[in-house]
Motif scaffolding. Structure first.
Motif, mmCIF file in Angstrom:
data_model
loop_
_atom_site.group_PDB
_atom_site.id
_atom_site.type_symbol
_atom_site.label_atom_id
_atom_site.label_comp_id
_atom_site.label_asym_id
_atom_site.label_seq_id
_atom_site.Cartn_x
_atom_site.Cartn_y
_atom_site.Cartn_z
ATOM 1 N N UNK A 126 0.826 -1.219 0.000
ATOM 2 C CA UNK A 126 0.000 0.000 0.000
ATOM 3 C C UNK A 126 0.855 1.262 0.000
ATOM 4 N N UNK A 127 2.003 1.199 0.624
ATOM 5 C CA UNK A 127 2.902 2.359 0.657
ATOM 6 C C UNK A 127 3.400 2.666 -0.752
ATOM 7 N N UNK A 128 3.763 1.640 -1.498
ATOM 8 C CA UNK A 128 4.207 1.832 -2.882
ATOM 9 C C UNK A 128 3.055 2.377 -3.737
ATOM 10 N N UNK A 129 1.861 1.816 -3.558
ATOM 11 C CA UNK A 129 0.709 2.294 -4.324
ATOM 12 C C UNK A 129 0.375 3.747 -3.983
ATOM 13 N N UNK A 130 0.565 4.117 -2.728
ATOM 14 C CA UNK A 130 0.329 5.507 -2.343
ATOM 15 C C UNK A 130 1.353 6.427 -3.001
ATOM 16 N N UNK A 131 2.594 5.985 -3.061
ATOM 17 C CA UNK A 131 3.622 6.747 -3.761
ATOM 18 C C UNK A 131 3.240 6.944 -5.230
ATOM 19 N N UNK A 180 -4.128 6.492 -13.598
ATOM 20 C CA UNK A 180 -4.885 5.347 -13.051
ATOM 21 C C UNK A 180 -4.350 4.816 -11.727
ATOM 22 N N UNK A 181 -3.124 5.138 -11.366
ATOM 23 C CA UNK A 181 -2.575 4.654 -10.104
ATOM 24 C C UNK A 181 -3.269 5.261 -8.893
ATOM 25 N N UNK A 182 -3.791 6.468 -9.022
ATOM 26 C CA UNK A 182 -4.411 7.124 -7.874
ATOM 27 C C UNK A 182 -5.703 6.421 -7.449
ATOM 28 N N UNK A 183 -6.682 6.276 -8.335
ATOM 29 C CA UNK A 183 -7.901 5.576 -7.897
ATOM 30 C C UNK A 183 -7.714 4.064 -7.763
#
Length: 153
Positions: free
Chosen positions: A36-41, A75-78
């Motif tokens: 989740x940390x990577x996805x948040x980045x 698309x990474x944000x949503x």
């Protein structure tokens, strides 16, 4: 460099979410939600790119390559919302904690995505035409919706 109140709030929310994710590792010793940390980045990237549009009065020629880069990362944000699918694999004692953690990360990702879309929309409205900006706005949201529906199949 002065950081706006909105950016300060987003940074604070992100730090709190990361602390909760790391606390999960410390408390229960499971690492299955550290991604989740990577996805948040990755969710921060389109927001940072789109912030360039509102800070500078750039020409359309300079805007186009940055806009394409923004389109690639948007698309990474949503996408953080779709991480809720991993809730099924949570252990019963961690279910509530994981639910809140995934909701928190998903909410931040959606907020970053919508704010970056708003920045791009404002730039297009200001520098091109209102009709074109609405068309790009609609297409971006429609394509994202179509893409998310196709993933379910």
């Amino acid at each position: 460099m002065k950081i706006s109140k909105l950016n300060q709030s987003l940074i604070l929310l992100s730090i709190v979410a990361i602390i909760f994710d790391i606390a999960r590792l410390d408390l229960w010793g499971t690492t299955n939600l550290l991604y989740l940390i990577w996805n948040l980045f990755l969710a921060w990237i389109p927001y940072i790119i789109s912030s360039c549009f509102i800070k500078k009065d750039m020409s359309v020629n300079y805007f186009i390559p940055i806009f394409v880069l923004w389109l690639l990362f948007f698309p990474n944000a949503p996408y953080l919302v779709t991480d809720a699918l991993h809730l099924v694999s949570s252990l019963p004692p961690l279910l509530w904690y994981d639910s809140l953690l995934l909701f928190f990360f998903g909410w931040i990702g959606l907020l970053l995505g919508m704010l970056s879309l708003f920045h791009v929309h404002q730039y297009l409205k200001t520098h091109l035409s209102y009709l074109f900006s609405e068309l790009v706005y609609f297409c971006r949201l429609f394509c994202f919706k179509f893409r998310s529906v196709s993933w379910k199949i």
